[in-house]
Motif scaffolding. Structure first.
Motif, PDB file in Angstrom:
ATOM      1  N   ASN A  94     -21.830 -15.357   2.539  1.00  0.00           N
ATOM      2  CA  ASN A  94     -22.084 -16.759   2.202  1.00  0.00           C
ATOM      3  C   ASN A  94     -22.484 -16.904   0.736  1.00  0.00           C
ATOM      4  OD1 ASN A  94     -24.641 -15.570   2.449  1.00  0.00           O
ATOM      5  ND2 ASN A  94     -25.596 -17.484   3.114  1.00  0.00           N
ATOM      6  N   MET A  95     -22.054 -15.932  -0.094  1.00  0.00           N
ATOM      7  CA  MET A  95     -22.353 -15.941  -1.525  1.00  0.00           C
ATOM      8  C   MET A  95     -21.222 -16.667  -2.251  1.00  0.00           C
ATOM      9  SD  MET A  95     -25.194 -14.212  -1.812  1.00  0.00           S
ATOM     10  CE  MET A  95     -25.343 -13.288  -3.293  1.00  0.00           C
ATOM     11  N   ALA A  96     -21.523 -17.878  -2.711  1.00  0.00           N
ATOM     12  CA  ALA A  96     -20.503 -18.751  -3.290  1.00  0.00           C
ATOM     13  C   ALA A  96     -20.501 -18.699  -4.811  1.00  0.00           C
ATOM     14  CB  ALA A  96     -20.738 -20.187  -2.829  1.00  0.00           C
ATOM     15  N   ILE A  97     -19.299 -18.780  -5.372  1.00  0.00           N
ATOM     16  CA  ILE A  97     -19.137 -18.856  -6.825  1.00  0.00           C
ATOM     17  C   ILE A  97     -19.348 -20.305  -7.253  1.00  0.00           C
ATOM     18  CG2 ILE A  97     -17.538 -18.495  -8.753  1.00  0.00           C
ATOM     19  CD1 ILE A  97     -16.006 -16.540  -6.872  1.00  0.00           C
ATOM     20  N   ILE A  98     -20.189 -20.510  -8.258  1.00  0.00           N
ATOM     21  CA  ILE A  98     -20.375 -21.871  -8.770  1.00  0.00           C
ATOM     22  C   ILE A  98     -19.992 -21.902 -10.259  1.00  0.00           C
ATOM     23  CG2 ILE A  98     -22.094 -22.386  -7.015  1.00  0.00           C
ATOM     24  CD1 ILE A  98     -23.359 -22.248 -10.449  1.00  0.00           C
ATOM     25  N   GLY A  99     -20.102 -23.084 -10.868  1.00  0.00           N
ATOM     26  CA  GLY A  99     -19.431 -23.339 -12.136  1.00  0.00           C
ATOM     27  C   GLY A  99     -20.012 -22.783 -13.413  1.00  0.00           C
ATOM     28  N   ARG A 100     -20.380 -21.499 -13.442  1.00  0.00           N
ATOM     29  CA  ARG A 100     -20.796 -20.819 -14.661  1.00  0.00           C
ATOM     30  C   ARG A 100     -20.167 -19.427 -14.679  1.00  0.00           C
ATOM     31  NH1 ARG A 100     -22.199 -25.273 -14.982  1.00  0.00           N
ATOM     32  NH2 ARG A 100     -24.120 -26.191 -15.811  1.00  0.00           N
TER      33      ARG A 100
ATOM     34  N   TYR B  38     -15.915 -23.301  -1.206  1.00  0.00           N
ATOM     35  CA  TYR B  38     -16.182 -22.478  -2.389  1.00  0.00           C
ATOM     36  C   TYR B  38     -15.280 -21.246  -2.442  1.00  0.00           C
ATOM     37  CZ  TYR B  38     -20.644 -25.062  -2.372  1.00  0.00           C
ATOM     38  OH  TYR B  38     -21.602 -26.037  -2.369  1.00  0.00           O
ATOM     39  N   GLY B  39     -15.292 -20.598  -3.622  1.00  0.00           N
ATOM     40  CA  GLY B  39     -14.845 -19.217  -3.709  1.00  0.00           C
ATOM     41  C   GLY B  39     -16.002 -18.351  -3.244  1.00  0.00           C
ATOM     42  N   ILE B  40     -15.716 -17.366  -2.392  1.00  0.00           N
ATOM     43  CA  ILE B  40     -16.767 -16.534  -1.794  1.00  0.00           C
ATOM     44  C   ILE B  40     -16.552 -15.078  -2.197  1.00  0.00           C
ATOM     45  CG2 ILE B  40     -17.796 -15.746   0.372  1.00  0.00           C
ATOM     46  CD1 ILE B  40     -18.334 -18.682  -0.171  1.00  0.00           C
ATOM     47  N   ILE B  41     -17.660 -14.382  -2.485  1.00  0.00           N
ATOM     48  CA  ILE B  41     -17.546 -12.977  -2.872  1.00  0.00           C
ATOM     49  C   ILE B  41     -18.055 -12.062  -1.765  1.00  0.00           C
ATOM     50  CG2 ILE B  41     -17.996 -13.654  -5.271  1.00  0.00           C
ATOM     51  CD1 ILE B  41     -20.653 -11.843  -4.868  1.00  0.00           C
ATOM     52  N   ALA B  42     -17.593 -10.798  -1.820  1.00  0.00           N
ATOM     53  CA  ALA B  42     -18.213  -9.696  -1.097  1.00  0.00           C
ATOM     54  C   ALA B  42     -18.742  -8.758  -2.170  1.00  0.00           C
ATOM     55  CB  ALA B  42     -17.197  -8.979  -0.216  1.00  0.00           C
ATOM     56  N   GLY B  43     -19.962  -8.282  -2.008  1.00  0.00           N
ATOM     57  CA  GLY B  43     -20.518  -7.400  -3.021  1.00  0.00           C
ATOM     58  C   GLY B  43     -21.819  -6.770  -2.580  1.00  0.00           C
TER      59      GLY B  43
ATOM     60  N   GLU C  24     -26.326 -18.555  -2.587  1.00  0.00           N
ATOM     61  CA  GLU C  24     -26.127 -18.580  -1.142  1.00  0.00           C
ATOM     62  C   GLU C  24     -25.932 -20.016  -0.685  1.00  0.00           C
ATOM     63  OE1 GLU C  24     -28.552 -16.108   1.420  1.00  0.00           O
ATOM     64  OE2 GLU C  24     -29.411 -15.155  -0.362  1.00  0.00           O
ATOM     65  N   VAL C  25     -24.958 -20.222   0.206  1.00  0.00           N
ATOM     66  CA  VAL C  25     -24.708 -21.541   0.774  1.00  0.00           C
ATOM     67  C   VAL C  25     -24.726 -21.415   2.295  1.00  0.00           C
ATOM     68  CG1 VAL C  25     -23.318 -22.278  -1.202  1.00  0.00           C
ATOM     69  CG2 VAL C  25     -22.176 -21.231   0.777  1.00  0.00           C
ATOM     70  N   PRO C  26     -24.960 -22.512   3.017  1.00  0.00           N
ATOM     71  CA  PRO C  26     -24.887 -22.443   4.478  1.00  0.00           C
ATOM     72  C   PRO C  26     -23.525 -21.917   4.926  1.00  0.00           C
ATOM     73  CG  PRO C  26     -25.855 -24.520   3.778  1.00  0.00           C
ATOM     74  CD  PRO C  26     -25.351 -23.852   2.537  1.00  0.00           C
ATOM     75  N   ARG C  27     -23.522 -21.103   5.931  1.00  0.00           N
ATOM     76  CA  ARG C  27     -22.287 -20.460   6.386  1.00  0.00           C
ATOM     77  C   ARG C  27     -21.203 -21.491   6.708  1.00  0.00           C
ATOM     78  NH1 ARG C  27     -20.833 -14.908   6.230  1.00  0.00           N
ATOM     79  NH2 ARG C  27     -18.862 -14.837   7.339  1.00  0.00           N
TER      80      ARG C  27
ATOM     81  N   SER D 181     -12.069 -19.653   5.574  1.00  0.00           N
ATOM     82  CA  SER D 181     -12.665 -20.203   6.793  1.00  0.00           C
ATOM     83  C   SER D 181     -13.963 -19.450   7.070  1.00  0.00           C
ATOM     84  CB  SER D 181     -11.705 -20.034   7.970  1.00  0.00           C
ATOM     85  OG  SER D 181     -11.532 -18.655   8.262  1.00  0.00           O
ATOM     86  N   VAL D 182     -14.764 -19.980   7.971  1.00  0.00           N
ATOM     87  CA  VAL D 182     -16.016 -19.314   8.331  1.00  0.00           C
ATOM     88  C   VAL D 182     -15.737 -17.909   8.851  1.00  0.00           C
ATOM     89  CG1 VAL D 182     -17.985 -19.381   9.915  1.00  0.00           C
ATOM     90  CG2 VAL D 182     -17.206 -21.487   8.807  1.00  0.00           C
ATOM     91  N   GLU D 183     -14.654 -17.760   9.605  1.00  0.00           N
ATOM     92  CA  GLU D 183     -14.307 -16.455  10.183  1.00  0.00           C
ATOM     93  C   GLU D 183     -13.836 -15.475   9.107  1.00  0.00           C
ATOM     94  OE1 GLU D 183     -14.509 -19.588  12.937  1.00  0.00           O
ATOM     95  OE2 GLU D 183     -13.038 -19.413  11.290  1.00  0.00           O
ATOM     96  N   GLU D 184     -13.144 -15.962   8.078  1.00  0.00           N
ATOM     97  CA  GLU D 184     -12.586 -15.086   7.038  1.00  0.00           C
ATOM     98  C   GLU D 184     -13.600 -14.723   5.964  1.00  0.00           C
ATOM     99  OE1 GLU D 184      -7.968 -16.617   6.753  1.00  0.00           O
ATOM    100  OE2 GLU D 184      -9.536 -17.805   5.772  1.00  0.00           O
ATOM    101  N   ALA D 185     -14.627 -15.534   5.783  1.00  0.00           N
ATOM    102  CA  ALA D 185     -15.553 -15.358   4.663  1.00  0.00           C
ATOM    103  C   ALA D 185     -16.293 -14.027   4.762  1.00  0.00           C
ATOM    104  CB  ALA D 185     -16.548 -16.507   4.626  1.00  0.00           C
ATOM    105  N   PRO D 186     -16.269 -13.215   3.689  1.00  0.00           N
ATOM    106  CA  PRO D 186     -16.965 -11.924   3.726  1.00  0.00           C
ATOM    107  C   PRO D 186     -18.474 -12.046   3.552  1.00  0.00           C
ATOM    108  CG  PRO D 186     -15.935 -12.242   1.583  1.00  0.00           C
ATOM    109  CD  PRO D 186     -15.510 -13.404   2.441  1.00  0.00           C
TER     110      PRO D 186
END
Length: 293
Positions: free
Chosen positions: A203-209, A170-175, A161-164, A196-201
């Motif tokens: 605040n769950m960000a993909i990180i480097g693993r 980041y790459g952001i997921i919906a799930g 989770e990252v601040p909105r 963008s903040v409006e488009e993001a499904p």
């Protein structure tokens, strides 16, 4: 599918965020206290039981190969001078693991870097670790993800989770959660690269693993250039969702973003404070500073 045996480390980027320091030195060799940042990722893979390492390099990255190679001249000098403690440190790096190298001839993005490892990976699932992300935890992050793979037998991406207001980085997921929320596993339904903040499904960000199935190579070949004229891994993963299941995993641990200057400086301070050798004296030094504001 077979078990995870191989780890890929993309290290061919230009390191523009750290110019001019990275003009003649690979970003991956920037030192965090007493080790280059790529060594932290390699050590994480080793601690997870992986032994077949593949590093993707490019022009001007020879220092990475030299770092993990045997240095006969240095070892001889240290031995002659009786510096057995330093000799052990140097040998530990070269004895750590066997590494294969492949060159990414053009800097065409993370997706392309992974694609050039295809012949060395073969038709089996594999791990990907980005050296920019240094993750501390009681268990290695990639080891946690390998366990998730054993249970679900599909590609696994690390998420946090990252601040909105930061989702555009980041790459952001919906799930939706799979099983108990305490497991931290999410069924991925959608991925968007730097929304963008409006488009993001979320605040769950993909990180480097990542744990990826070999189908990713076919998908990467079909994926055109995206943002920045590069082949984006997130775009390929979005396409992979049309063929295979992908789960996200909220890893247990703390992530340090060593890929940008402020994050690198913060990580340097925190790792120095945790150092048995440097920590006490460094802590006293910080206390002595008279900071304005």
């Amino acid at each position: 599918m077979s078990e995870i045996r191989k780890a890929v480390f993309p290290a061919a980027g230009l390191g523009t965020r750290f110019l001019p320091a990275t003009k003649a030195q690979p970003k991956e060799m920037l030192v965090l206290v007493d080790k280059p940042i790529i060594q932290y990722a390699v050590e994480e893979a080793v601690a997870s039981g992986l032994r077949n390492m593949i590093i993707i390099t490019g022009r001007g990255k020879n220092a990475i190969e030299d770092h993990f190679d045997v240095s006969f001249e240095l070892e001889r000098v240290l031995e002659e001078r009786g510096k057995s403690d330093l000799l052990s440190l140097v040998r530990a790096v070269s004895d750590m693991v066997q590494i294969a190298y492949v060159r990414q001839k053009e800097a065409l993005g993370l997706g392309h870097a992974i694609l050039v490892a295809r012949d060395l990976v073969g038709g089996e699932p594999f791990a990907v670790l980005l050296g920019d992300d240094i993750i501390e935890g009681e268990e290695p992050c990639i080891g946690q993800m390998m366990e998730v793979y054993r249970r679900h037998r599909c590609s696994v991406i690390a998420i946090m989770e990252v601040p909105r207001e930061e989702v555009a980085r980041y790459g952001i997921i919906a799930g939706k959660p799979v099983g108990s929320p305490a497991d931290g596993v999410f069924e991925v339904a959608e991925m968007i690269e730097k929304p963008s903040v409006e488009e993001a499904p979320s605040n769950m960000a993909i990180i480097g693993r990542y744990i990826l199935t070999p189908t990713i190579f076919e998908v990467l070949e079909e994926t055109g250039r995206g943002a920045g004229g590069e082949i984006q891994l997130t775009d390929a993963l979005e396409r992979l969702l049309g063929r295979e299941r992908i789960v996200g995993y909220k890893f247990r641990g703390r992530r340090h973003d060593a890929g940008e200057k402020l994050g690198f400086l913060k990580a340097t301070v925190e790792f120095a404070l945790k150092s048995a050798e440097l920590g006490p004296a460094f802590r006293e030094y910080l206390k002595s500073l008279k900071l304005d504001g």
